[in-house]
Design an enzyme around this catalytic site. Sequence first.
Site, short mmCIF file in Angstrom:
data_model
loop_
_atom_site.label_atom_id
_atom_site.label_comp_id
_atom_site.label_asym_id
_atom_site.label_seq_id
_atom_site.Cartn_x
_atom_site.Cartn_y
_atom_site.Cartn_z
N HIS A 45 -3.49 -0.81 -0.47
CA HIS A 45 -3.46 -0.97 0.99
C HIS A 45 -3.16 -2.43 1.35
CE1 HIS A 45 -6.40 2.55 0.83
NE2 HIS A 45 -5.46 2.99 1.65
N SER A 193 -5.79 4.58 -5.62
CA SER A 193 -6.05 5.60 -4.61
C SER A 193 -7.52 5.54 -4.25
CB SER A 193 -5.72 6.99 -5.19
OG SER A 193 -6.33 7.99 -4.40
#
Length: 286
Positions: A45, A193
Site C-alpha cells: 500500500h 497482502s
Amino acid sequence: MSETAPLPLPVARSVASLRQTVKDWRAAGLRIGFVPTMGALHAGHLSLVEMARARADRVVVSIFVNPTQFGPSEDFGKYPRQEAADAARLAAFGVDVLFAPTVAEMYPAGASTTVTVGLVTDRLEGEFRPTHFAGVATVVAKLLNQVRPDVAVFGEKDYQQLLVVRRLVRDLDIDTDIVPGPTVREADGLAMSSRNAYLSSEDRAIAASLPSVLNFAATQLRTGADAAPLIEAGKAELLKAGFGAVQYLDLADAETLAPLAKADRPARLLVAALVGRTRLIDNIAV
Ligand code: PAF
C-alpha cells in the site's frame, strides 16, 4: 476537519468534510492523488502512496472495509482493522488526508444503485466470487466521485480489479488517470497482502510456493511453451506443496483476460488458491 479521536493526520469521516477539503485544494490549483484501501496497510500500500505523491500535490488515502464486495461466507467480519496504526504509517508517508467513512456514510438507508462491469469480470475472480466486482465497482465509482482525484493508484496484485477499474473509468467518463502499482513481495516472493496476516507459520511456508510456481511457469511460457501442460503441472505442484485447493491457474490476455493457449501476445498468468482457510491470489506478467 478531524471528527473523532486524534490521529496523526487530518481525517475526514464524512463525504461533506472530504469534499470541502478537496474543493479548497482545487481552488488553489493543486493536483490531487488518491489511493483507495481497506486498511491493514503494508509496504505494498505504501508503495502506492509514494506513487500517488510523486504524481500529485496532495494525496488522499481512503480506508473503508467495503461490505458489498464480500460474499456471505467471506471474511468481512474478521478482516483486519487497525486504524490508529494505519494512520501513523500514512502520516509518516506524507498523506494529507485520511478518508475513513462509516458504512452508514457510504451506504445510507435507501442506497440502491449498483455498478456492474461486464466482460472482464466474467472469469477468474468473477467465477469464484460472483458478487465481488459489483461491490468493488460500486464503491470505487463512489470513492472517485467523492475525491475527484486527478490520479488514482491501484495495485497490480489485484490485476483483474485493476482492469475492472480501468473499464469503469472509461465507460462512465470519470476524469481520473488510473495508474497501476507493481506488486510488492516478501523476501521469498510472496505477494504482500493484508490477508497474509491470517496465515499460520505452517501455511506461510506453504504460501511461498505460489510465486515460485508462477515464476517457473511464466519463464516457460515466455519461450513459447503451451500453457495447458504448464498449468496442470503448476496446479499439481501447489497441491503437493500443501495448498488445499487451486481455484484457478490461468493464462489470459493482459487486456481482456480471455484465456490463452500460448503467450503469443501480452499476457498474464493468474492464480487463486486456498491454504488452510486463507484464499491467496497472485499474478505475473508473461
Ligand atoms: O483493493 C482494495 O483494497 C479494495 O478492493 C478497494 C479498491 C479499496 C475497494 O474497496
